[in-house]
Every structure is written in C-alpha cells, then in structure tokens.
Design an enzyme around this catalytic site. Structure first.
Site, PDB file in Angstrom:
ATOM      1  N   GLY A   2      41.471  58.483  65.806  1.00 29.97           N
ATOM      2  CA  GLY A   2      42.002  58.152  67.085  1.00 29.97           C
ATOM      3  C   GLY A   2      40.832  57.486  67.919  1.00 29.97           C
ATOM      4  N   ARG A  39      31.898  57.430  69.188  1.00 29.74           N
ATOM      5  CA  ARG A  39      30.798  58.345  69.910  1.00 29.74           C
ATOM      6  C   ARG A  39      29.927  57.398  70.808  1.00 29.74           C
ATOM      7  NH1 ARG A  39      31.358  61.348  64.785  1.00 29.74           N
ATOM      8  NH2 ARG A  39      32.004  63.361  65.360  1.00 29.74           N
ATOM      9  N   LYS A  61      31.182  51.095  58.163  1.00 30.88           N
ATOM     10  CA  LYS A  61      30.394  51.831  59.072  1.00 30.88           C
ATOM     11  C   LYS A  61      29.905  53.449  58.734  1.00 30.88           C
ATOM     12  CE  LYS A  61      28.989  53.277  63.144  1.00 30.88           C
ATOM     13  NZ  LYS A  61      29.370  54.678  63.232  1.00 30.88           N
ATOM     14  N   GLY A  76      36.806  47.934  65.820  1.00 29.83           N
ATOM     15  CA  GLY A  76      36.393  48.234  64.444  1.00 29.83           C
ATOM     16  C   GLY A  76      37.671  48.847  63.686  1.00 29.83           C
ATOM     17  N   HIS A  77      38.441  49.960  64.170  1.00 28.57           N
ATOM     18  CA  HIS A  77      39.593  50.454  63.521  1.00 28.57           C
ATOM     19  C   HIS A  77      40.597  49.152  63.538  1.00 28.57           C
ATOM     20  CE1 HIS A  77      37.967  54.170  65.610  1.00 28.57           C
ATOM     21  NE2 HIS A  77      38.140  54.508  64.604  1.00 28.57           N
TER      22      HIS A  77
END
Ligand code: PAF
Length: 286
Positions: free
Chosen positions: A28, A190, A152, A33-34
C-alpha cells in the site's frame, strides 16, 4: 474495481472474473512505481486475451524487525483503492492481519541463504523469510498466472524468482522497471519520511550508482575499490551506507569481471532516520 477482504471472497471474485489473474502484491501507500506495475499487469492480462488484474495491500508484520517501522508504515487504503481503480485494476485484495494470519505463522519459508542472507538479508535478518512466507500465502490466495514485482526491490525479485523455480509454483514472475522522480530518486513509500533537506540530498544515492556504473563501463575492474570509493563518497555527504555492491544480475553472486557478465550495483543507505535502497543494472561487460 471490487475490494475483497477475505480469501474466500477473493477466490469467488477471481473465478467470476475468469480466473488466471495477473497479480501485483504491495504493502500500500501506492505511488507511480506501483501503478506502473499495475499497468504492466494490465497489458500482460490483455495480451493474453483478458483475465483480471488483482492487486493486494497488506503490511506484512513478518518482514519487519521489532525496531523497524511496522507500526508507523503509512496505511492509506481509501486513496490506494482510488488510484488502483483509475489504473485498471479489477480486484483489490486487502485482508486484515487476522485473515492472513489467523494463528501465529509458525510455519515459515527459509530462502536460500546464498541469495537471501546477503546484502539486504545481512542487514535485515529474517526479512526475505518473511517476504517469501507472505508471497507464497498471497499466491495461494490469488492463484495468479503471473505476478509483477518491482526491480526497485531487486534482491526481493531474485529471491521470489528462486522460490517460484525451486517450489515449481505455476506463476510467471515479471520484473517492472524502477520509477524515478525527475531528479533520479527512486520512488518509494519511505521517501515520505524524508525532511525537505533530506529530500534535496536523496538523489545523490542514484547518482552514486550511476557514477560507479560509468566507471565499470569505462573499464574499471577493481570492483572492491569502486565500491569502497562510492561508500566513502556517500559517507562524506552525511549518509550512513549499509552497502554498495556490484553483483551478478541473475544470482547476486560476486562478479568475476568476465566479458558478457551482466552486473547490477545495489545499495542501501540511511539518510537521517530514513533507510533508502536503490540499484542499477549495467549492460553486459565488454
Ligand atoms: O515489496 C513489497 O511491497 C513487499 O515486500 C511484498 C512483496 C508486498 C510482500 O509483503
């Protein structure tokens, strides 16, 4: 897009959508990127004549050490669901902990130490065991035809590939390219932990990888010296790097430097209180 919270509901929805899904597992707090991985899954599903795209959101306690950020890991389900829906995802599997771990998960996977106890695994003991355990469980819940993992998390992709091959799981594992901000910083959930000053410094990590890769491409073959130089340069800028390592792409073993060898340079480094990881694939050595 439907959101399912239990394995039973999910299986029913997958079957109703034709089965054999393309799957993107996540924790989540989604970013571009996701979403690129979801688009890749969508393309693959469409190219294979349809079939649903499933994404999962589950913050997996088993892959966090007690001192890590499990409790504070950002949980943004509502926003994530909207992004997934807009990106062509058909089914979102968002189990709670009691659904995925109804009893303490004492039965766990122990991935190949040569692949999983080095680099990230050396600094985060047990991390890949936790990842493999949840990924296998998610594969069993979703029963995907293919799954897309971001490059990644390069070592994670290699460990999952090895798990799939050694356990003969009927899942094709695809790697998705790393999405980057305009200044080169690899997108990561992050990154949100960085202060403004740290965010301005953060692209130096990707730059360090590019510089090292350029030296190797220019003929440098003393890999340990190259790694040491990159580590020292990062330390000088105020980073606390865990590793900068040139490895073979397919098994993450130490490179021989032979022509044709395909290498990747991987790093993890702390900037303030935030630990960032990144990597860069090099063209085959000449
Ligand atoms: O890469 C991640 O987000 C996680 O490690 C994964 C694969 C979803 C397993 O929890």
């Amino acid at each position: 897009m439907k959101t399912l919270h239990t394995i039973a509901e999910l299986r029913e929805a997958v079957a109703a959508a034709g089965g054999a899904p393309a799957f993107v597992p996540t924790m989540g707090n989604l970013h571009e990127g996701h979403l690129a991985l979801v688009r890749q899954a969508r393309q693959q599903a469409d190219a294979a004549g349809g079939g649903p795209v499933v994404a999962s959101i589950f913050v997996n306690r088993l892959q966090f050490a007690p001192h890590e950020d499990f409790d504070s890991y950002p949980r943004t389900l509502q926003r994530d669901a909207e992004l997934l829906q807009a990106t062509g995802c058909d089914l979102l599997f968002a189990p709670n902990e009691a659904e995925l771990y109804p009893e303490p998960q004492t039965f766990r996977l122990h991935p190949d130490p040569a692949l999983a106890d080095v680099l990230e695994g050396a600094f985060r003991p047990g991390f890949f065991g936790g990842v493999c355990t949840v990924v296998l469980k998610l594969f069993n819940a979703v029963q995907p035809r293919l799954a897309v993992f971001g490059k990644k998390d390069y070592q994670q992709l290699m460990v999952v590939r090895r798990m799939v091959s050694q356990l003969a799981l009927p899942v094709q594992v695809l790697g998705g390219e790393t999405a980057r901000a305009d200044d080169g910083l690899a997108l990561s959930s992050r990154n949100g932990y960085l202060s403004a000053a740290e965010r301005a410094e953060a692209p130096a990590l990707a730059r360090a990888l590019r510089e090292l890769a350029a030296q190797v491409q220019a003929g440098a073959r003393d890999f340990k010296a190259q790694e040491a130089r990159a580590l020292a340069a990062l330390r000088e800028r105020g980073w606390a790097p865990d590793y900068v390592a040139l490895r073979r792409q397919h098994d993450l073993a130490e490179p021989l430097g032979a022509p044709g060898e395909a290498l990747v340079v991987l790093t993890a480094a702390r900037l303030g209180r935030t630990r960032l990881i990144d990597n860069l694939e090099l063209p085959p050595l000449r």
